[in-house]
Design a protein around this motif. Structure first.
Motif, PDB file in Angstrom:
ATOM      1  N   ARG A  94       3.254  23.519 -50.985  1.00  0.00           N
ATOM      2  CA  ARG A  94       4.662  23.881 -51.139  1.00  0.00           C
ATOM      3  C   ARG A  94       5.131  24.764 -49.982  1.00  0.00           C
ATOM      4  NH1 ARG A  94       7.594  22.776 -55.142  1.00  0.00           N
ATOM      5  NH2 ARG A  94       8.566  24.802 -55.333  1.00  0.00           N
ATOM      6  N   ARG A  95       4.959  24.206 -48.766  1.00  0.00           N
ATOM      7  CA  ARG A  95       5.437  24.898 -47.575  1.00  0.00           C
ATOM      8  C   ARG A  95       5.958  23.882 -46.572  1.00  0.00           C
ATOM      9  NH1 ARG A  95       0.861  25.413 -43.462  1.00  0.00           N
ATOM     10  NH2 ARG A  95      -0.813  24.309 -44.528  1.00  0.00           N
ATOM     11  N   ILE A  96       6.820  24.368 -45.705  1.00  0.00           N
ATOM     12  CA  ILE A  96       7.404  23.552 -44.653  1.00  0.00           C
ATOM     13  C   ILE A  96       7.158  24.270 -43.340  1.00  0.00           C
ATOM     14  CG2 ILE A  96       9.534  22.563 -43.723  1.00  0.00           C
ATOM     15  CD1 ILE A  96      10.653  22.806 -46.642  1.00  0.00           C
ATOM     16  N   ILE A  97       6.640  23.542 -42.352  1.00  0.00           N
ATOM     17  CA  ILE A  97       6.457  24.120 -41.020  1.00  0.00           C
ATOM     18  C   ILE A  97       7.379  23.380 -40.063  1.00  0.00           C
ATOM     19  CG2 ILE A  97       4.883  24.499 -39.097  1.00  0.00           C
ATOM     20  CD1 ILE A  97       2.608  24.712 -41.102  1.00  0.00           C
ATOM     21  N   LEU A  98       8.287  24.124 -39.462  1.00  0.00           N
ATOM     22  CA  LEU A  98       9.195  23.591 -38.452  1.00  0.00           C
ATOM     23  C   LEU A  98       8.720  24.091 -37.099  1.00  0.00           C
ATOM     24  CD1 LEU A  98      12.326  24.588 -40.460  1.00  0.00           C
ATOM     25  CD2 LEU A  98      11.703  22.228 -39.980  1.00  0.00           C
ATOM     26  N   SER A  99       8.734  23.220 -36.091  1.00  0.00           N
ATOM     27  CA  SER A  99       8.299  23.652 -34.766  1.00  0.00           C
ATOM     28  C   SER A  99       9.146  22.983 -33.690  1.00  0.00           C
ATOM     29  CB  SER A  99       6.817  23.346 -34.554  1.00  0.00           C
ATOM     30  OG  SER A  99       6.567  21.975 -34.718  1.00  0.00           O
ATOM     31  N   GLY A 100       9.241  23.681 -32.550  1.00  0.00           N
ATOM     32  CA  GLY A 100       9.993  23.168 -31.411  1.00  0.00           C
ATOM     33  C   GLY A 100      11.471  23.483 -31.498  1.00  0.00           C
ATOM     34  N   ASP A 101      11.883  24.604 -30.897  1.00  0.00           N
ATOM     35  CA  ASP A 101      13.294  25.001 -30.846  1.00  0.00           C
ATOM     36  C   ASP A 101      13.931  24.981 -32.233  1.00  0.00           C
ATOM     37  OD1 ASP A 101      15.518  25.951 -29.527  1.00  0.00           O
ATOM     38  OD2 ASP A 101      16.273  23.950 -29.040  1.00  0.00           O
ATOM     39  N   VAL A 102      13.363  25.759 -33.140  1.00  0.00           N
ATOM     40  CA  VAL A 102      13.782  25.784 -34.544  1.00  0.00           C
ATOM     41  C   VAL A 102      15.049  26.635 -34.712  1.00  0.00           C
ATOM     42  CG1 VAL A 102      13.115  26.434 -36.890  1.00  0.00           C
ATOM     43  CG2 VAL A 102      11.393  25.561 -35.293  1.00  0.00           C
ATOM     44  N   TYR A 103      15.986  26.094 -35.464  1.00  0.00           N
ATOM     45  CA  TYR A 103      17.190  26.842 -35.853  1.00  0.00           C
ATOM     46  C   TYR A 103      17.406  26.601 -37.334  1.00  0.00           C
ATOM     47  CZ  TYR A 103      22.023  28.367 -36.323  1.00  0.00           C
ATOM     48  OH  TYR A 103      23.164  29.006 -36.733  1.00  0.00           O
ATOM     49  N   ILE A 104      17.461  27.693 -38.099  1.00  0.00           N
ATOM     50  CA  ILE A 104      17.663  27.615 -39.545  1.00  0.00           C
ATOM     51  C   ILE A 104      18.929  28.386 -39.883  1.00  0.00           C
ATOM     52  CG2 ILE A 104      16.729  28.215 -41.812  1.00  0.00           C
ATOM     53  CD1 ILE A 104      13.926  28.041 -40.512  1.00  0.00           C
ATOM     54  N   GLU A 115      10.257  29.445 -32.205  1.00  0.00           N
ATOM     55  CA  GLU A 115       9.538  28.251 -31.773  1.00  0.00           C
ATOM     56  C   GLU A 115       8.826  27.583 -32.950  1.00  0.00           C
ATOM     57  OE1 GLU A 115       8.144  25.209 -29.413  1.00  0.00           O
ATOM     58  OE2 GLU A 115       9.775  26.611 -29.120  1.00  0.00           O
ATOM     59  N   ARG A 116       8.375  28.404 -33.897  1.00  0.00           N
ATOM     60  CA  ARG A 116       7.671  27.878 -35.074  1.00  0.00           C
ATOM     61  C   ARG A 116       8.046  28.738 -36.270  1.00  0.00           C
ATOM     62  NH1 ARG A 116       2.360  25.156 -36.132  1.00  0.00           N
ATOM     63  NH2 ARG A 116       1.575  26.037 -38.065  1.00  0.00           N
ATOM     64  N   VAL A 117       8.531  28.096 -37.320  1.00  0.00           N
ATOM     65  CA  VAL A 117       8.912  28.825 -38.531  1.00  0.00           C
ATOM     66  C   VAL A 117       8.261  28.142 -39.723  1.00  0.00           C
ATOM     67  CG1 VAL A 117      10.797  29.604 -40.010  1.00  0.00           C
ATOM     68  CG2 VAL A 117      11.131  29.510 -37.535  1.00  0.00           C
ATOM     69  N   THR A 118       7.569  28.939 -40.518  1.00  0.00           N
ATOM     70  CA  THR A 118       6.970  28.452 -41.763  1.00  0.00           C
ATOM     71  C   THR A 118       7.821  28.956 -42.910  1.00  0.00           C
ATOM     72  OG1 THR A 118       4.755  28.515 -40.803  1.00  0.00           O
ATOM     73  CG2 THR A 118       4.894  28.462 -43.202  1.00  0.00           C
ATOM     74  N   TYR A 119       8.202  28.032 -43.806  1.00  0.00           N
ATOM     75  CA  TYR A 119       8.963  28.405 -44.996  1.00  0.00           C
ATOM     76  C   TYR A 119       8.058  28.223 -46.203  1.00  0.00           C
ATOM     77  CZ  TYR A 119      12.488  28.562 -48.634  1.00  0.00           C
ATOM     78  OH  TYR A 119      13.216  28.893 -49.759  1.00  0.00           O
ATOM     79  N   LEU A 120       7.767  29.329 -46.875  1.00  0.00           N
ATOM     80  CA  LEU A 120       6.930  29.327 -48.074  1.00  0.00           C
ATOM     81  C   LEU A 120       7.868  29.166 -49.268  1.00  0.00           C
ATOM     82  CD1 LEU A 120       4.653  32.266 -46.933  1.00  0.00           C
ATOM     83  CD2 LEU A 120       4.178  29.811 -46.764  1.00  0.00           C
ATOM     84  N   ILE A 121       7.915  27.978 -49.814  1.00  0.00           N
ATOM     85  CA  ILE A 121       8.919  27.602 -50.808  1.00  0.00           C
ATOM     86  C   ILE A 121       8.864  28.491 -52.051  1.00  0.00           C
ATOM     87  CG2 ILE A 121       9.675  25.747 -52.351  1.00  0.00           C
ATOM     88  CD1 ILE A 121       8.701  23.777 -50.138  1.00  0.00           C
ATOM     89  N   ASP A 122       7.694  28.681 -52.635  1.00  0.00           N
ATOM     90  CA  ASP A 122       7.600  29.450 -53.878  1.00  0.00           C
ATOM     91  C   ASP A 122       7.950  30.922 -53.688  1.00  0.00           C
ATOM     92  OD1 ASP A 122       6.900  27.216 -55.351  1.00  0.00           O
ATOM     93  OD2 ASP A 122       4.756  27.496 -55.007  1.00  0.00           O
TER      94      ASP A 122
END
Length: 164
Positions: A94-104, A115-122
């Motif tokens: 239950r996680r999402i890893i975004l990489s490469g010029d991340v914009y949230i 550059e790399r953002v991990t989103y821990l859903i729970d």
């Protein structure tokens, strides 16, 4: 390159069951919903997460969806929209890893770049890392109630010298 699903593993399952997991993942990724606060406590089960990209693959063994190229992620139940070069959704963890010029961007204007953002859903938590020799940038919209009221101090009293 791993295939979207493994045909041999599908053949071993009872009729129709082999298609349930890929279809369930697709449904979880592709259906829009209403926006709700972006906190783990308010997250309802089975809320959709939409990922659009140039290429996507699903590994049935690890249950990981990998999206590459012009990734656009929408997670309305958490009020999150994101862009990146790559996204990986780890359904078991239950996680999402975004990489490469991340914009949230979250509804309300809060945002994060890295550059790399991990989103821990729970946990409803982001962990961001910058490019080498750079920094992560976060913008938070702060509701400052004092901007509507003026803070004034009384003028200092001067002694009345006429009556002396």
């Amino acid at each position: 390159m791993k295939s979207f699903y493994h045909l041999k593993s599908l053949q071993k399952l009872p009729w129709g069951m082999g298609w349930m997991l890929p279809m369930a993942i697709f449904a979880a990724i592709a259906t829009p919903t209403q926006l709700q606060p972006a906190t783990a406590q308010n997250a309802a089960p089975n809320r959709p997460l939409t990922i659009r990209s140039d290429v996507q693959e699903y590994d049935a063994k690890t249950q990981v969806v990998t999206a590459r190229g012009n990734v656009q992620l929408s997670y309305p139940s958490r009020q999150i929209q994101a862009t990146a070069a790559q996204a990986q959704y780890f359904s078991k963890e239950r996680r999402i890893i975004l990489s490469g010029d991340v914009y949230i961007l979250q509804q309300g204007g809060n945002s994060i770049r890295g550059e790399r953002v991990t989103y821990l859903i729970d946990e409803g938590r982001f962990v961001a890392l910058p490019r080498s020799n750079r920094q992560v940038e976060s913008i938070y919209i702060v509701n400052d109630s004092s901007t509507n009221t003026s803070i004034t101090s009384p003028a200092p009293k001067t002694p009345n010298l006429k009556n002396r």
